[in-house]
Enzyme design. Structure first.
Site, PDB file in Angstrom:
ATOM      1  N   ARG A 128      -0.460  -3.416  -4.883  1.00  0.00           N
ATOM      2  CA  ARG A 128       0.352  -3.009  -3.701  1.00  0.00           C
ATOM      3  C   ARG A 128       1.751  -2.620  -4.005  1.00  0.00           C
ATOM      4  O   ARG A 128       2.357  -3.427  -4.788  1.00  0.00           O
ATOM      5  CB  ARG A 128       0.323  -3.926  -2.630  1.00  0.00           C
ATOM      6  CG  ARG A 128       0.965  -3.577  -1.404  1.00  0.00           C
ATOM      7  CD  ARG A 128       0.395  -4.316  -0.333  1.00  0.00           C
ATOM      8  NE  ARG A 128       0.774  -5.498  -0.021  1.00  0.00           N
ATOM      9  CZ  ARG A 128       0.724  -6.463   0.881  1.00  0.00           C
ATOM     10  NH1 ARG A 128      -0.304  -6.259   1.721  1.00  0.00           N
ATOM     11  NH2 ARG A 128       1.239  -7.642   0.922  1.00  0.00           N
ATOM     12  N   ARG A 160       6.877  -5.893  -4.146  1.00  0.00           N
ATOM     13  CA  ARG A 160       7.530  -6.996  -3.484  1.00  0.00           C
ATOM     14  C   ARG A 160       7.501  -8.169  -4.399  1.00  0.00           C
ATOM     15  O   ARG A 160       6.452  -8.258  -4.847  1.00  0.00           O
ATOM     16  CB  ARG A 160       6.982  -6.972  -2.015  1.00  0.00           C
ATOM     17  CG  ARG A 160       7.085  -5.863  -1.153  1.00  0.00           C
ATOM     18  CD  ARG A 160       6.820  -6.317   0.259  1.00  0.00           C
ATOM     19  NE  ARG A 160       5.499  -7.144   0.297  1.00  0.00           N
ATOM     20  CZ  ARG A 160       5.110  -7.863   1.399  1.00  0.00           C
ATOM     21  NH1 ARG A 160       5.821  -7.919   2.283  1.00  0.00           N
ATOM     22  NH2 ARG A 160       3.924  -8.289   1.318  1.00  0.00           N
TER      23      ARG A 160
END
Ligand SMILES: [Zn+2]
Length: 220
Positions: A128, A160
């Protein structure tokens, strides 16, 4: 039929958000996620919202009790008269018991567990990428992931900290510890249905729809 209250369980990366959005739309019931209720309460500055804000600013975790009270409040809103689809709630046995008390006789109608192997969710989460400017989500193999530039806003596309291997392992362990006991809780009540979440999203949606239909919970 009474209120249609559904609970969607599954590890992070199991595709709960996608399925919850589709189901809520098909069934005309609100998609209730804990994150959304917390943010809405803070934004609207309700008494509970102010409490949440103070807790978060102190660096503490929002307690089960506070989350339960926010959910109880959410259920009194007009759009929840027909029911609600919970995503990310209940997260602990304590919350599941509170929800049962809150709903009384007109309780949870079905709990859908999206089963996805740890290796697959780990792969999905590690792939992701997020635009740090607009929040758009991409995969590492998308052009945006490769170039590191968001095609919507031009912002930087990054991984992230939450999606790095150690953090993923920690989140999955927390899920096992806190949420896996809920499977027994709903199984004991005859309310659990397990769906193979490793397939394409459309196939997963079709399986959930079939489970609802079998139990007379589908709505036209
Ligand atoms: Zn962007």
């Amino acid at each position: 039929m009474g209120r249609l209250i559904l609970v969607l369980l599954g590890k992070q990366g199991a595709g709960k958000g996608t399925q919850a959005t589709r189901l809520a739309q098909t069934l005309s019931i609100p998609h209730v996620s804990t994150g959304d209720i917390l943010r809405a309460a803070i934004r609207e500055g309700t008494p509970l919202g102010l409490e949440v804000k103070a807790v978060l600013e102190s660096g503490a975790l929002v307690s089960d009790d506070l989350v339960n009270r926010l959910v109880a409040e959410r259920l009194t809103q007009p759009d929840a008269v027909r029911g609600a689809l919970f995503d990310g709630y209940p997260r602990t046995l304590n919350q599941a018991e509170a929800l049962e008390v809150m709903l009384g006789d007109d309780g949870v109608k079905l709990c859908v567990d999206l089963e996805v192997p740890v290796e697959l969710v780990t792969a999905r989460l590690s792939a992701r990428r997020v635009c740090s400017n607009c929040g758009a989500i991409y995969r590492a193999s998308d052009p945006e992931g490769v170039s590191g530039r968001c095609s919507t806003c031009g912002g930087p596309v990054v991984q992230r900290a939450d999606d790095q291997p150690a953090a993923i392992a920690e989140r999955l362990a927390a899920y096992e510890r806190d949420t896996a006991p809920l499977l027994d809780f709903y199984r004991d009540r005859g309310l659990l249905v397990s769906v193979d979440g490793a397939r394409a999203p459309d196939e997963v949606t079709a399986s959930i729809a079939a489970a609802l239909s079998t139990r007379g919970l589908a709505r036209s």
